[in-house]
Design a protein around this motif. Structure first.
Motif, PDB file in Angstrom:
ATOM      1  N   ASP A  60     -13.468  -8.088 -11.712  1.00 40.73           N
ATOM      2  CA  ASP A  60     -12.683  -9.324 -11.730  1.00 40.73           C
ATOM      3  C   ASP A  60     -11.263  -9.059 -12.220  1.00 40.73           C
ATOM      4  OD1 ASP A  60     -14.866 -10.794 -10.847  1.00 40.73           O
ATOM      5  OD2 ASP A  60     -15.588 -11.166 -12.878  1.00 40.73           O
ATOM      6  N   LEU A  61     -11.149  -8.197 -13.239  1.00 43.73           N
ATOM      7  CA  LEU A  61      -9.828  -7.869 -13.771  1.00 43.73           C
ATOM      8  C   LEU A  61      -8.995  -7.088 -12.754  1.00 43.73           C
ATOM      9  CD1 LEU A  61     -10.846  -6.801 -17.408  1.00 43.73           C
ATOM     10  CD2 LEU A  61      -9.806  -8.965 -16.673  1.00 43.73           C
ATOM     11  N   ILE A  62      -9.669  -6.156 -12.047  1.00 40.88           N
ATOM     12  CA  ILE A  62      -8.959  -5.375 -11.022  1.00 40.88           C
ATOM     13  C   ILE A  62      -8.473  -6.304  -9.908  1.00 40.88           C
ATOM     14  CG2 ILE A  62      -9.179  -3.551  -9.291  1.00 40.88           C
ATOM     15  CD1 ILE A  62     -11.277  -2.240 -11.058  1.00 40.88           C
ATOM     16  N   GLY A  63      -9.377  -7.160  -9.428  1.00 40.30           N
ATOM     17  CA  GLY A  63      -9.040  -8.049  -8.333  1.00 40.30           C
ATOM     18  C   GLY A  63      -7.949  -9.042  -8.674  1.00 40.30           C
ATOM     19  N   LYS A  64      -7.877  -9.443  -9.946  1.00 39.18           N
ATOM     20  CA  LYS A  64      -6.896 -10.441 -10.388  1.00 39.18           C
ATOM     21  C   LYS A  64      -5.473  -9.954 -10.206  1.00 39.18           C
ATOM     22  CE  LYS A  64      -5.682 -13.259 -14.428  1.00 39.18           C
ATOM     23  NZ  LYS A  64      -6.020 -13.576 -15.829  1.00 39.18           N
ATOM     24  N   TYR A  65      -5.254  -8.653 -10.357  1.00 37.84           N
ATOM     25  CA  TYR A  65      -3.894  -8.113 -10.315  1.00 37.84           C
ATOM     26  C   TYR A  65      -3.574  -7.384  -9.010  1.00 37.84           C
ATOM     27  CZ  TYR A  65      -4.097  -9.160 -15.281  1.00 37.84           C
ATOM     28  OH  TYR A  65      -4.240  -9.801 -16.482  1.00 37.84           O
ATOM     29  N   LEU A  66      -4.597  -7.069  -8.206  1.00 36.78           N
ATOM     30  CA  LEU A  66      -4.346  -6.263  -7.014  1.00 36.78           C
ATOM     31  C   LEU A  66      -3.617  -7.010  -5.913  1.00 36.78           C
ATOM     32  CD1 LEU A  66      -7.495  -4.030  -6.515  1.00 36.78           C
ATOM     33  CD2 LEU A  66      -5.156  -3.327  -6.963  1.00 36.78           C
ATOM     34  N   VAL A  72       4.366  -4.697  -2.931  1.00 38.84           N
ATOM     35  CA  VAL A  72       4.603  -3.489  -2.132  1.00 38.84           C
ATOM     36  C   VAL A  72       4.871  -3.853  -0.678  1.00 38.84           C
ATOM     37  CG1 VAL A  72       3.592  -1.332  -1.302  1.00 38.84           C
ATOM     38  CG2 VAL A  72       3.217  -2.054  -3.666  1.00 38.84           C
ATOM     39  N   LEU A  73       4.076  -4.783  -0.137  1.00 39.19           N
ATOM     40  CA  LEU A  73       4.266  -5.224   1.239  1.00 39.19           C
ATOM     41  C   LEU A  73       5.635  -5.867   1.434  1.00 39.19           C
ATOM     42  CD1 LEU A  73       0.923  -6.841   2.515  1.00 39.19           C
ATOM     43  CD2 LEU A  73       2.085  -4.825   3.394  1.00 39.19           C
ATOM     44  N   PHE A  74       6.053  -6.658   0.446  1.00 36.85           N
ATOM     45  CA  PHE A  74       7.345  -7.340   0.536  1.00 36.85           C
ATOM     46  C   PHE A  74       8.474  -6.325   0.701  1.00 36.85           C
ATOM     47  CE2 PHE A  74      11.183  -8.928  -1.609  1.00 36.85           C
ATOM     48  CZ  PHE A  74      11.427 -10.081  -0.867  1.00 36.85           C
ATOM     49  N   PHE A  75       8.480  -5.299  -0.152  1.00 36.57           N
ATOM     50  CA  PHE A  75       9.524  -4.277  -0.063  1.00 36.57           C
ATOM     51  C   PHE A  75       9.419  -3.501   1.247  1.00 36.57           C
ATOM     52  CE2 PHE A  75       9.706  -4.774  -4.735  1.00 36.57           C
ATOM     53  CZ  PHE A  75      11.079  -4.971  -4.861  1.00 36.57           C
ATOM     54  N   MET A  76       8.204  -3.228   1.677  1.00 35.74           N
ATOM     55  CA  MET A  76       7.996  -2.497   2.926  1.00 35.74           C
ATOM     56  C   MET A  76       8.494  -3.316   4.120  1.00 35.74           C
ATOM     57  SD  MET A  76       4.391  -1.006   4.377  1.00 35.74           S
ATOM     58  CE  MET A  76       4.100  -0.770   6.132  1.00 35.74           C
ATOM     59  N   ILE A  77       8.169  -4.613   4.135  1.00 37.49           N
ATOM     60  CA  ILE A  77       8.561  -5.477   5.252  1.00 37.49           C
ATOM     61  C   ILE A  77      10.072  -5.657   5.305  1.00 37.49           C
ATOM     62  CG2 ILE A  77       8.481  -7.872   6.065  1.00 37.49           C
ATOM     63  CD1 ILE A  77       5.514  -7.888   5.180  1.00 37.49           C
ATOM     64  N   ILE A  96       1.204   4.916  -2.994  1.00 36.88           N
ATOM     65  CA  ILE A  96       1.035   3.653  -3.722  1.00 36.88           C
ATOM     66  C   ILE A  96       0.285   2.650  -2.858  1.00 36.88           C
ATOM     67  CG2 ILE A  96       2.230   1.660  -4.709  1.00 36.88           C
ATOM     68  CD1 ILE A  96       4.458   3.548  -5.565  1.00 36.88           C
ATOM     69  N   LEU A  97       0.730   2.509  -1.594  1.00 40.86           N
ATOM     70  CA  LEU A  97       0.083   1.574  -0.673  1.00 40.86           C
ATOM     71  C   LEU A  97      -1.372   1.965  -0.462  1.00 40.86           C
ATOM     72  CD1 LEU A  97       0.416  -0.864   1.241  1.00 40.86           C
ATOM     73  CD2 LEU A  97       0.972   0.754   3.060  1.00 40.86           C
ATOM     74  N   ALA A  98      -1.642   3.248  -0.277  1.00 41.30           N
ATOM     75  CA  ALA A  98      -3.008   3.719  -0.064  1.00 41.30           C
ATOM     76  C   ALA A  98      -3.903   3.408  -1.256  1.00 41.30           C
ATOM     77  CB  ALA A  98      -3.002   5.224   0.209  1.00 41.30           C
ATOM     78  N   ALA A  99      -3.387   3.644  -2.462  1.00 46.91           N
ATOM     79  CA  ALA A  99      -4.175   3.395  -3.667  1.00 46.91           C
ATOM     80  C   ALA A  99      -4.528   1.916  -3.801  1.00 46.91           C
ATOM     81  CB  ALA A  99      -3.399   3.863  -4.895  1.00 46.91           C
ATOM     82  N   ILE A 100      -3.542   1.051  -3.541  1.00 44.11           N
ATOM     83  CA  ILE A 100      -3.781  -0.388  -3.653  1.00 44.11           C
ATOM     84  C   ILE A 100      -4.777  -0.849  -2.603  1.00 44.11           C
ATOM     85  CG2 ILE A 100      -2.711  -2.670  -3.463  1.00 44.11           C
ATOM     86  CD1 ILE A 100      -0.156  -1.430  -4.562  1.00 44.11           C
ATOM     87  N   ILE A 101      -4.651  -0.326  -1.381  1.00 43.42           N
ATOM     88  CA  ILE A 101      -5.564  -0.711  -0.295  1.00 43.42           C
ATOM     89  C   ILE A 101      -6.999  -0.311  -0.639  1.00 43.42           C
ATOM     90  CG2 ILE A 101      -6.254  -0.165   2.079  1.00 43.42           C
ATOM     91  CD1 ILE A 101      -3.295  -0.136   2.813  1.00 43.42           C
ATOM     92  N   VAL A 102      -7.175   0.904  -1.149  1.00 39.27           N
ATOM     93  CA  VAL A 102      -8.521   1.379  -1.493  1.00 39.27           C
ATOM     94  C   VAL A 102      -9.133   0.507  -2.580  1.00 39.27           C
ATOM     95  CG1 VAL A 102      -9.835   3.269  -2.518  1.00 39.27           C
ATOM     96  CG2 VAL A 102      -8.118   3.762  -0.772  1.00 39.27           C
ATOM     97  N   LEU A 103      -8.367   0.186  -3.617  1.00 35.02           N
ATOM     98  CA  LEU A 103      -8.882  -0.645  -4.703  1.00 35.02           C
ATOM     99  C   LEU A 103      -9.165  -2.070  -4.230  1.00 35.02           C
ATOM    100  CD1 LEU A 103      -6.657   0.581  -7.674  1.00 35.02           C
ATOM    101  CD2 LEU A 103      -9.110   0.942  -7.393  1.00 35.02           C
ATOM    102  N   ALA A 104      -8.279  -2.589  -3.384  1.00 37.46           N
ATOM    103  CA  ALA A 104      -8.471  -3.943  -2.857  1.00 37.46           C
ATOM    104  C   ALA A 104      -9.708  -4.002  -1.962  1.00 37.46           C
ATOM    105  CB  ALA A 104      -7.234  -4.394  -2.085  1.00 37.46           C
ATOM    106  N   CYS A 105      -9.898  -2.963  -1.157  1.00 34.02           N
ATOM    107  CA  CYS A 105     -11.090  -2.894  -0.304  1.00 34.02           C
ATOM    108  C   CYS A 105     -12.356  -2.816  -1.152  1.00 34.02           C
ATOM    109  CB  CYS A 105     -11.016  -1.675   0.626  1.00 34.02           C
ATOM    110  SG  CYS A 105      -9.965  -1.892   2.075  1.00 34.02           S
TER     111      CYS A 105
END
Length: 427
Positions: free
Chosen positions: A135-141, A148-153, A269-278
């Motif tokens: 729950d804590l991980i999901g709250k901040y991911l 990250v997406l904002f800067f990428m876009i 960074i994007l890969a790490a966030i995607i893996v944790l979010a998944c």
């Protein structure tokens, strides 16, 4: 402010990390037609899901009331199919497959099969131990992923990596194929599961007497975010059509875009966030789907046993990879989506068609969609046999565009409207 927070929550429920892989590949596929492709994709990926949430609000978030529009038995069958599709045969294995492919595409040297086993092993541990860390991980991911997406876009739009290539496909075919591609988000199916969560939150905030209007406001917040993200990612994918000709997968394209726009460090960074979010999505989905299966079968199978079965099936299916999962589940989505759409319409419009007539409408829609789905599966094994099988419905209007069920549904629905005074009310 409450509406804004609940709207962001709905956005985060819909916007799983897996959804990131579809818009860029759509843009790369259709190049200069990327705007038309985005509109088609958004129509089902966002529009249909939004309408489904509102339709559920009319039933106060009661899934059983929503699905029994064609009768209790059909409703339970549809609910079971939805649970299977967004569970072990679709969304759950896709979380692991996406994570594994992201790791490998980022240049991390790890065995894909080993990663899948570790991924689902940890998922099962978190579920059986009811660990609150997830729950804590999901709250901040989700916020971190959006930053990250904002800067990428923004970077990708200001300094595009290339120009969209001229598409050879007509705008009409681009649109219809993109509408079907929107099925892959599975959000219209997931909305039937997510809507009760949103509606419960609104009721707890004191909006019980204004639930429909407040639901619309929540939907607008979530839908706006999804539309902006999907439009932007589709454009970024379209800018890659003149370069990187060796890209052959959705995940690979996303990582290459991240590397081209953000640099090597950005892709990690994007890969790490995607893996944790998944991973958080995997835990949440496996838990909720296991609980739903337990209820569907009246507690004849325990929650823990169901979770283990779901995990085993997900491991097996994950081995075929993201694109393999999409290819295997697309025919199943082609079958269930029209049925769910018809259910949404019947619940939304609430015309007093008799239960028997609603069964006829849903039965015909389901039969046509089933033939379409089976022909797709048969074609995977034997293209000639599949081609002969699909002739059963190939004569129907809009078949070439992927919607052979639509005209028959409209025909039956209109006839039903002319005879609705003789029908009982919708129950």
């Amino acid at each position: 402010m409450n509406i804004l927070f609940i709207g962001f929550a709905l956005f985060s429920l819909f916007f799983g990390a897996g959804n990131l892989i579809f818009p860029p590949f759509l843009g790369r596929t259709y190049g200069s037609n990327c705007l038309i492709a985005s509109i088609g994709f958004i129509l089902t990926g966002v529009g249909l899901a939004s309408v489904a949430v509102y339709s559920m609000a009319k039933k106060n978030g009661d899934i059983k009331e929503f699905t029994k529009v064609g009768g209790e038995k059909l409703g339970n069958l549809v609910l079971l199919i939805i649970s299977v599709v967004i569970g072990p045969l679709g969304a759950i294995p896709r979380t692991a497959a996406t994570s594994g492919e992201v790791m490998i595409a980022s240049g991390i040297n790890i065995s894909y099969n080993l990663f899948i086993i570790l991924f689902f092993g940890l998922t099962l541990i978190f579920i059986l131990t009811d660990n609150k860390l997830i729950d804590l991980i999901g709250k901040y991911l989700t916020p971190l992923l959006l930053v990250v997406l904002f800067f990428m876009i923004i970077s990708g739009i200001v300094n595009p990596i290339g120009n969209p290539s001229i598409s050879s496909m007509t705008k009409v075919h681009t649109f219809t194929k993109s509408v079907v591609e929107g099925y892959n988000t599975m959000d219209a199916l997931a909305s039937i599961v997510f809507a009760p969560i949103v509606i419960k939150s609104l009721i707890e905030k004191g909006y019980e007497n204004d639930i429909r209007r407040k639901t619309v406001q929540v939907i607008l917040v979530a839908a706006t975010g999804l539309v902006l993200v999907y439009l932007s990612l589709t454009y970024l994918g379209a800018t890659s059509t003149e370069s990187h000709n060796d890209i052959n997968s959705r995940v690979q394209l996303l990582i290459i875009l991240a590397r081209s726009i953000l640099g090597s460090f950005g892709k990690y960074i994007l890969a790490a966030i995607i893996v944790l979010a998944c991973f958080t999505t995997s835990v949440g989905l496996t838990s909720s789907i296991s609980d739903m299966f337990t209820k569907i079968f009246d507690d004849k199978i325990s929650y823990n046993t169901t979770a283990i079965i779901v995990i085993i099936i997900s491991i097996i299916l994950s081995m075929v990879g993201v694109d393999g999962i999409i290819n295997l589940t697309m025919p199943l989505l082609t079958f269930i989506y029209p049925i769910v759409l018809v259910m949404i319409i019947l619940n939304l419009l609430n015309y007093n068609l008799s239960k028997s007539y609603r069964k006829i409408i849903l039965g015909l829609t389901g039969t046509i969609s089933l033939i379409q789905s089976l022909s797709m599966y048969i074609s995977m094994l034997n293209p000639d046999l599949g081609s002969n099988f699909e002739k059963l419905i190939a004569w129907l209007p809009l078949y070439d565009y992927g919607f052979p069920w639509l005209v028959p549904f409209i025909f039956l629905f209109v006839i039903g409207l002319f005879n609705r005074e003789k029908s009982s009310t919708l129950v």
